[in-house]
Motif scaffolding. Structure first.
Motif, PDB file in Angstrom:
ATOM      1  N   LYS A 220       0.820  -1.213   0.000  1.00 37.82           N
ATOM      2  CA  LYS A 220       0.000   0.000   0.000  1.00 37.82           C
ATOM      3  C   LYS A 220       0.853   1.261   0.000  1.00 37.82           C
ATOM      4  O   LYS A 220       0.477   2.274  -0.599  1.00 37.82           O
ATOM      5  CB  LYS A 220      -0.925   0.003   1.223  1.00 37.82           C
ATOM      6  N   SER A 221       1.985   1.191   0.678  1.00 35.13           N
ATOM      7  CA  SER A 221       2.840   2.379   0.771  1.00 35.13           C
ATOM      8  C   SER A 221       3.691   2.592  -0.473  1.00 35.13           C
ATOM      9  O   SER A 221       4.184   3.702  -0.699  1.00 35.13           O
ATOM     10  CB  SER A 221       3.754   2.270   1.996  1.00 35.13           C
ATOM     11  N   SER A 222       3.870   1.548  -1.272  1.00 37.57           N
ATOM     12  CA  SER A 222       4.760   1.654  -2.431  1.00 37.57           C
ATOM     13  C   SER A 222       4.019   1.677  -3.764  1.00 37.57           C
ATOM     14  O   SER A 222       4.656   1.758  -4.816  1.00 37.57           O
ATOM     15  CB  SER A 222       5.760   0.488  -2.431  1.00 37.57           C
ATOM     16  N   THR A 223       2.701   1.592  -3.740  1.00 36.86           N
ATOM     17  CA  THR A 223       1.923   1.597  -4.977  1.00 36.86           C
ATOM     18  C   THR A 223       0.786   2.602  -4.868  1.00 36.86           C
ATOM     19  O   THR A 223       0.444   3.076  -3.777  1.00 36.86           O
ATOM     20  CB  THR A 223       1.332   0.206  -5.277  1.00 36.86           C
ATOM     21  N   THR A 224       0.191   2.904  -6.000  1.00 39.16           N
ATOM     22  CA  THR A 224      -0.993   3.757  -6.009  1.00 39.16           C
ATOM     23  C   THR A 224      -2.214   2.944  -5.587  1.00 39.16           C
ATOM     24  O   THR A 224      -2.163   1.711  -5.516  1.00 39.16           O
ATOM     25  CB  THR A 224      -1.220   4.342  -7.405  1.00 39.16           C
ATOM     26  N   SER A 225      -3.305   3.642  -5.309  1.00 37.53           N
ATOM     27  CA  SER A 225      -4.524   2.947  -4.895  1.00 37.53           C
ATOM     28  C   SER A 225      -5.041   2.026  -5.998  1.00 37.53           C
ATOM     29  O   SER A 225      -5.556   0.941  -5.723  1.00 37.53           O
ATOM     30  CB  SER A 225      -5.603   3.966  -4.515  1.00 37.53           C
ATOM     31  N   GLY A 226      -4.886   2.449  -7.248  1.00 36.67           N
ATOM     32  CA  GLY A 226      -5.316   1.612  -8.359  1.00 36.67           C
ATOM     33  C   GLY A 226      -4.482   0.359  -8.496  1.00 36.67           C
ATOM     34  O   GLY A 226      -5.009  -0.736  -8.747  1.00 36.67           O
ATOM     35  N   GLN A 227      -3.174   0.490  -8.328  1.00 35.38           N
ATOM     36  CA  GLN A 227      -2.294  -0.674  -8.402  1.00 35.38           C
ATOM     37  C   GLN A 227      -2.550  -1.632  -7.243  1.00 35.38           C
ATOM     38  O   GLN A 227      -2.566  -2.854  -7.428  1.00 35.38           O
ATOM     39  CB  GLN A 227      -0.834  -0.216  -8.400  1.00 35.38           C
ATOM     40  N   TYR A 228      -2.769  -1.068  -6.070  1.00 32.50           N
ATOM     41  CA  TYR A 228      -3.060  -1.920  -4.909  1.00 32.50           C
ATOM     42  C   TYR A 228      -4.372  -2.675  -5.104  1.00 32.50           C
ATOM     43  O   TYR A 228      -4.473  -3.860  -4.778  1.00 32.50           O
ATOM     44  CB  TYR A 228      -3.124  -1.067  -3.646  1.00 32.50           C
ATOM     45  N   ALA A 229      -5.381  -1.994  -5.643  1.00 30.42           N
ATOM     46  CA  ALA A 229      -6.666  -2.644  -5.903  1.00 30.42           C
ATOM     47  C   ALA A 229      -6.511  -3.774  -6.916  1.00 30.42           C
ATOM     48  O   ALA A 229      -7.147  -4.826  -6.790  1.00 30.42           O
ATOM     49  CB  ALA A 229      -7.679  -1.618  -6.402  1.00 30.42           C
ATOM     50  N   ALA A 230      -5.657  -3.570  -7.914  1.00 26.63           N
ATOM     51  CA  ALA A 230      -5.431  -4.608  -8.924  1.00 26.63           C
ATOM     52  C   ALA A 230      -4.756  -5.830  -8.312  1.00 26.63           C
ATOM     53  O   ALA A 230      -5.144  -6.976  -8.592  1.00 26.63           O
ATOM     54  CB  ALA A 230      -4.584  -4.043 -10.061  1.00 26.63           C
ATOM     55  N   TRP A 231      -3.747  -5.612  -7.477  1.00 24.15           N
ATOM     56  CA  TRP A 231      -3.074  -6.733  -6.821  1.00 24.15           C
ATOM     57  C   TRP A 231      -4.023  -7.470  -5.877  1.00 24.15           C
ATOM     58  O   TRP A 231      -4.002  -8.704  -5.790  1.00 24.15           O
ATOM     59  CB  TRP A 231      -1.855  -6.232  -6.054  1.00 24.15           C
ATOM     60  N   SER A 232      -4.852  -6.720  -5.176  1.00 26.02           N
ATOM     61  CA  SER A 232      -5.820  -7.336  -4.270  1.00 26.02           C
ATOM     62  C   SER A 232      -6.832  -8.178  -5.042  1.00 26.02           C
ATOM     63  O   SER A 232      -7.185  -9.293  -4.628  1.00 26.02           O
ATOM     64  CB  SER A 232      -6.544  -6.248  -3.470  1.00 26.02           C
ATOM     65  N   PHE A 233      -7.286  -7.650  -6.168  1.00 20.52           N
ATOM     66  CA  PHE A 233      -8.230  -8.390  -7.007  1.00 20.52           C
ATOM     67  C   PHE A 233      -7.597  -9.672  -7.536  1.00 20.52           C
ATOM     68  O   PHE A 233      -8.222 -10.743  -7.534  1.00 20.52           O
ATOM     69  CB  PHE A 233      -8.685  -7.503  -8.163  1.00 20.52           C
ATOM     70  N   LEU A 234      -6.355  -9.593  -7.970  1.00 15.03           N
ATOM     71  CA  LEU A 234      -5.656 -10.773  -8.476  1.00 15.03           C
ATOM     72  C   LEU A 234      -5.511 -11.831  -7.387  1.00 15.03           C
ATOM     73  O   LEU A 234      -5.707 -13.032  -7.642  1.00 15.03           O
ATOM     74  CB  LEU A 234      -4.279 -10.370  -9.005  1.00 15.03           C
ATOM     75  N   ALA A 235      -5.195 -11.400  -6.175  1.00 11.07           N
ATOM     76  CA  ALA A 235      -5.047 -12.344  -5.066  1.00 11.07           C
ATOM     77  C   ALA A 235      -6.371 -13.044  -4.761  1.00 11.07           C
ATOM     78  O   ALA A 235      -6.406 -14.257  -4.494  1.00 11.07           O
ATOM     79  CB  ALA A 235      -4.543 -11.609  -3.826  1.00 11.07           C
ATOM     80  N   LYS A 236      -7.473 -12.306  -4.819  1.00 14.74           N
ATOM     81  CA  LYS A 236      -8.782 -12.902  -4.562  1.00 14.74           C
ATOM     82  C   LYS A 236      -9.155 -13.905  -5.645  1.00 14.74           C
ATOM     83  O   LYS A 236      -9.713 -14.971  -5.356  1.00 14.74           O
ATOM     84  CB  LYS A 236      -9.845 -11.808  -4.471  1.00 14.74           C
ATOM     85  N   VAL A 237      -8.851 -13.565  -6.897  1.00  6.57           N
ATOM     86  CA  VAL A 237      -9.164 -14.476  -8.004  1.00  6.57           C
ATOM     87  C   VAL A 237      -8.387 -15.780  -7.860  1.00  6.57           C
ATOM     88  O   VAL A 237      -8.940 -16.878  -8.028  1.00  6.57           O
ATOM     89  CB  VAL A 237      -8.849 -13.801  -9.357  1.00  6.57           C
ATOM     90  N   ILE A 238      -7.112 -15.670  -7.523  1.00  4.57           N
ATOM     91  CA  ILE A 238      -6.285 -16.869  -7.350  1.00  4.57           C
ATOM     92  C   ILE A 238      -6.796 -17.705  -6.181  1.00  4.57           C
ATOM     93  O   ILE A 238      -6.914 -18.937  -6.274  1.00  4.57           O
ATOM     94  CB  ILE A 238      -4.812 -16.472  -7.130  1.00  4.57           C
ATOM     95  N   THR A 239      -7.123 -17.039  -5.074  1.00  4.27           N
ATOM     96  CA  THR A 239      -7.625 -17.754  -3.896  1.00  4.27           C
ATOM     97  C   THR A 239      -8.935 -18.468  -4.194  1.00  4.27           C
ATOM     98  O   THR A 239      -9.111 -19.645  -3.846  1.00  4.27           O
ATOM     99  CB  THR A 239      -7.827 -16.775  -2.727  1.00  4.27           C
ATOM    100  N   ALA A 240      -9.859 -17.764  -4.839  1.00  6.41           N
ATOM    101  CA  ALA A 240     -11.157 -18.357  -5.159  1.00  6.41           C
ATOM    102  C   ALA A 240     -11.018 -19.498  -6.165  1.00  6.41           C
ATOM    103  O   ALA A 240     -11.737 -20.501  -6.087  1.00  6.41           O
ATOM    104  CB  ALA A 240     -12.100 -17.288  -5.706  1.00  6.41           C
ATOM    105  N   SER A 241     -10.084 -19.371  -7.095  1.00 10.64           N
ATOM    106  CA  SER A 241      -9.902 -20.398  -8.127  1.00 10.64           C
ATOM    107  C   SER A 241      -9.276 -21.668  -7.559  1.00 10.64           C
ATOM    108  O   SER A 241      -9.608 -22.782  -7.993  1.00 10.64           O
ATOM    109  CB  SER A 241      -9.034 -19.855  -9.265  1.00 10.64           C
ATOM    110  N   LEU A 242      -8.381 -21.513  -6.598  1.00 10.48           N
ATOM    111  CA  LEU A 242      -7.687 -22.671  -6.037  1.00 10.48           C
ATOM    112  C   LEU A 242      -8.460 -23.349  -4.912  1.00 10.48           C
ATOM    113  O   LEU A 242      -8.232 -24.532  -4.631  1.00 10.48           O
ATOM    114  CB  LEU A 242      -6.307 -22.258  -5.520  1.00 10.48           C
TER     115      LEU A 242
END
Length: 277
Positions: A220-242
């Protein structure tokens, strides 16, 4: 966590509050040790700011407790879909209370999230009312936490300071509430209470949660809010898929459709964050 209880008797063999206490205790101890060793910087000099953050800590306890209860009864993809609907609260607060301008695309994304969360219980062939009730409480706490964080006047408390207060408060509150809530006696009836693998898994979960928290704060401290939201979304997709490969989940076409709609809604929300629309 994350498995579906097949029946009331099956759900009674799972003590969701006990792992939550272990995880917060382990996470709090690790953060405290890291602070004392100088690995992380925590500044808790202002008592007034600590007291001003306590309402958020109460909501944090509600988030982890209700989330643990919900995850003990609902599959992870279902839980995440309901969890994402917390954005409805924050968006509604911004639009109707703070009178902020909200783009049509963001409103559309929030409506997708809301539709998915509302329709999911209606389409779930293994509908668990208690699971969805706890998920709803979790959703409300998440939304309220985000609103409070938006309204809270930032001072000298960093993200790590806030998390440290959350850890300490949650350990104290969950421990003191274990007897009134009936979790103490239900934990004593848990068949795997004296198995070392149960306790080691709780400690491992707390350890992983601690490192995930540190990584999240750094991200969160090293990225923009949009980049953080994208990484969070990717993590959720991977978690839900696995998750279906590790936990039992029964779904029909309508259930999967709701999950997809929720995913599309969050993807649109990420797009609005990245583009600033």
């Amino acid at each position: 966590r994350g498995r579906r209880a097949a029946s009331p008797s099956a759900s009674s063999t799972w003590p969701p509050a006990s792992p939550t206490r272990w995880q917060t205790l382990v996470g709090g101890l690790l953060l405290h040790i890291s602070w004392k060793l100088g690995w992380v910087e925590i500044n808790l000099c202002s008592r007034s700011e600590i007291l001003s953050w306590l309402p958020a800590s109460v909501l944090f306890v509600g988030i982890i407790y209700a989330g643990s209860r919900a995850l003990s009864r609902l599959p992870i993809p279902v839980f995440l879909t309901v969890h994402n609907a917390a954005e409805v609260i924050t968006c509604g607060f911004q639009k109707f209370v703070q009178k902020e301008q909200t783009s049509h695309l963001k409103v559309c994304s929030v409506l997708f999230l809301l539709a998915a969360a509302v329709c999911l219980p209606l389409c779930d062939t293994q509908f668990d009312p208690n699971g969805y009730l706890w998920a709803l409480i979790h959703l409300i706490c998440v939304g309220a936490y985000k609103v409070f964080h938006k309204l809270w006047k930032p001072g000298s408390l960093s993200d790590l300071d806030q998390q440290y207060i959350n850890y300490v408060f949650s350990v104290v509150l969950l421990a003191s509430a274990s007897h009134p809530a009936g979790d103490l006696f239900s934990a004593l009836d848990f068949p795997f209470l004296y198995f070392y693998r149960f306790h080691s898994s709780c400690c491992a979960s707390g350890l992983l949660g601690f490192f995930l928290m540190l990584h999240t704060v750094k991200l969160k401290s090293s990225t923009t809010s949009g980049q953080y939201a994208a990484w969070s979304f990717l993590a959720k997709v991977i978690t839900a898929s696995l998750s279906p490969f590790f936990f039992v989940m029964t779904a029909n076409v309508l259930t999967i459709s709701c999950l997809v709609i929720g995913g599309v809604g969050e993807a649109l929300l990420v797009y609005t964050e990245r583009t600033g629309t």
